[in-house]
Design a protein around this motif. Structure first.
Motif, PDB file in Angstrom:
ATOM      1  N   PRO A  22       0.938  -1.202   0.166  1.00  0.00           N
ATOM      2  CA  PRO A  22       0.101  -0.036   0.077  1.00  0.00           C
ATOM      3  C   PRO A  22       0.597   1.183   0.029  1.00  0.00           C
ATOM      4  O   PRO A  22       1.862   1.389   0.593  1.00  0.00           O
ATOM      5  N   GLY A  23       0.494   2.029  -0.422  1.00  0.00           N
ATOM      6  CA  GLY A  23       1.210   3.456  -0.787  1.00  0.00           C
ATOM      7  C   GLY A  23       0.713   4.163  -1.974  1.00  0.00           C
ATOM      8  O   GLY A  23       0.022   3.861  -2.793  1.00  0.00           O
ATOM      9  N   GLU A  24       1.485   5.326  -2.226  1.00  0.00           N
ATOM     10  CA  GLU A  24       1.084   6.097  -3.325  1.00  0.00           C
ATOM     11  C   GLU A  24       1.535   5.327  -4.579  1.00  0.00           C
ATOM     12  O   GLU A  24       0.492   5.560  -5.385  1.00  0.00           O
ATOM     13  N   ASP A  25       2.277   4.771  -4.753  1.00  0.00           N
ATOM     14  CA  ASP A  25       2.809   4.003  -5.902  1.00  0.00           C
ATOM     15  C   ASP A  25       1.532   3.062  -6.293  1.00  0.00           C
ATOM     16  O   ASP A  25       0.948   2.986  -7.667  1.00  0.00           O
ATOM     17  N   ALA A  26       1.001   2.401  -5.194  1.00  0.00           N
ATOM     18  CA  ALA A  26       0.016   1.465  -5.565  1.00  0.00           C
ATOM     19  C   ALA A  26      -1.422   1.977  -5.940  1.00  0.00           C
ATOM     20  O   ALA A  26      -2.100   1.462  -6.724  1.00  0.00           O
ATOM     21  N   LEU A  27      -1.308   3.122  -5.339  1.00  0.00           N
ATOM     22  CA  LEU A  27      -2.982   3.937  -5.676  1.00  0.00           C
ATOM     23  C   LEU A  27      -2.738   4.507  -7.057  1.00  0.00           C
ATOM     24  O   LEU A  27      -3.704   4.589  -7.602  1.00  0.00           O
ATOM     25  N   GLN A  28      -1.736   4.875  -7.562  1.00  0.00           N
ATOM     26  CA  GLN A  28      -1.556   5.460  -8.925  1.00  0.00           C
ATOM     27  C   GLN A  28      -1.718   4.188  -9.849  1.00  0.00           C
ATOM     28  O   GLN A  28      -2.478   4.559 -10.697  1.00  0.00           O
ATOM     29  N   THR A  29      -0.958   3.052  -9.472  1.00  0.00           N
ATOM     30  CA  THR A  29      -1.243   1.970 -10.351  1.00  0.00           C
ATOM     31  C   THR A  29      -2.695   1.506 -10.338  1.00  0.00           C
ATOM     32  O   THR A  29      -3.126   1.371 -11.576  1.00  0.00           O
ATOM     33  N   LEU A  30      -3.484   1.329  -9.390  1.00  0.00           N
ATOM     34  CA  LEU A  30      -4.682   1.032  -9.376  1.00  0.00           C
ATOM     35  C   LEU A  30      -5.602   2.045 -10.123  1.00  0.00           C
ATOM     36  O   LEU A  30      -6.469   1.840 -10.788  1.00  0.00           O
ATOM     37  N   GLU A  31      -5.317   3.360  -9.949  1.00  0.00           N
ATOM     38  CA  GLU A  31      -6.024   4.468 -10.651  1.00  0.00           C
ATOM     39  C   GLU A  31      -5.933   4.389 -12.157  1.00  0.00           C
ATOM     40  O   GLU A  31      -6.845   4.398 -12.919  1.00  0.00           O
ATOM     41  N   VAL A  32      -4.720   3.967 -12.518  1.00  0.00           N
ATOM     42  CA  VAL A  32      -4.279   3.772 -13.946  1.00  0.00           C
ATOM     43  C   VAL A  32      -5.118   2.518 -14.447  1.00  0.00           C
ATOM     44  O   VAL A  32      -5.749   2.375 -15.761  1.00  0.00           O
ATOM     45  N   CYS A  33      -5.032   1.671 -13.830  1.00  0.00           N
ATOM     46  CA  CYS A  33      -5.370   0.106 -14.188  1.00  0.00           C
ATOM     47  C   CYS A  33      -6.847  -0.161 -13.910  1.00  0.00           C
ATOM     48  O   CYS A  33      -7.226  -1.165 -14.508  1.00  0.00           O
ATOM     49  N   ALA A  34      -7.474   0.621 -13.088  1.00  0.00           N
ATOM     50  CA  ALA A  34      -8.864   0.368 -12.683  1.00  0.00           C
ATOM     51  C   ALA A  34      -9.868   0.089 -13.899  1.00  0.00           C
ATOM     52  O   ALA A  34     -10.652  -1.084 -13.833  1.00  0.00           O
ATOM     53  N   PRO A  35      -9.738   0.678 -14.985  1.00  0.00           N
ATOM     54  CA  PRO A  35     -10.911   0.151 -16.175  1.00  0.00           C
ATOM     55  C   PRO A  35     -10.375  -1.324 -16.534  1.00  0.00           C
ATOM     56  O   PRO A  35     -11.597  -1.799 -16.758  1.00  0.00           O
ATOM     57  N   VAL A  36      -9.291  -1.443 -16.774  1.00  0.00           N
ATOM     58  CA  VAL A  36      -8.799  -3.003 -17.238  1.00  0.00           C
ATOM     59  C   VAL A  36      -9.369  -3.970 -16.141  1.00  0.00           C
ATOM     60  O   VAL A  36      -9.816  -4.988 -16.296  1.00  0.00           O
ATOM     61  N   LEU A  37      -8.958  -3.592 -14.656  1.00  0.00           N
ATOM     62  CA  LEU A  37      -9.244  -4.443 -13.639  1.00  0.00           C
ATOM     63  C   LEU A  37     -10.540  -4.595 -13.619  1.00  0.00           C
ATOM     64  O   LEU A  37     -11.202  -5.647 -13.359  1.00  0.00           O
ATOM     65  N   ILE A  38     -11.651  -3.656 -13.721  1.00  0.00           N
ATOM     66  CA  ILE A  38     -12.956  -3.751 -13.633  1.00  0.00           C
ATOM     67  C   ILE A  38     -13.657  -4.600 -14.844  1.00  0.00           C
ATOM     68  O   ILE A  38     -14.561  -5.395 -14.532  1.00  0.00           O
TER      69      ILE A  38
END
Length: 97
Positions: A22-38
């Protein structure tokens, strides 16, 4: 029963790695990858089979088959033992008819 396809395995592995750090990098990665993950999660949901439903259907078919073609107690035990070891039925559902 192991029915994970590569999409599901990759999704689980990626999310696990992200959530372990958990951290800023993980949040940024999730933010960018969210559409694909969803999208991938929705595919998993569409393709998912509830194992309980499968076991119920399998049990019903076997009951009909065993009614038409009675087997010895040992044969029934071996049949369900094989299904259990193959992951097709759970321990709780294995009983001789």
């Amino acid at each position: 029963m192991r029915t994970l396809n590569s999409l599901t395995q990759n999704l689980i592995e990626s999310l696990t790695l992200l959530l372990q750090q958990p951290g800023e990098d993980a949040l940024q990665t999730l933010e960018v990858c969210a559409p694909v993950l969803i999208e991938q999660l929705q595919e998993v949901l569409v393709r998912a089979v509830d194992r309980r439903d499968f076991e119920i259907q399998l049990r019903a078919v076997l009951e009909v088959w065993l009614t038409k073609y009675p087997q010895s107690s040992a044969a029934e035990t071996a049949l369900f033992g094989g299904l259990r070891s193959g992951g097709l039925v759970s321990h709780a559902q294995v009983t001789v008819l």
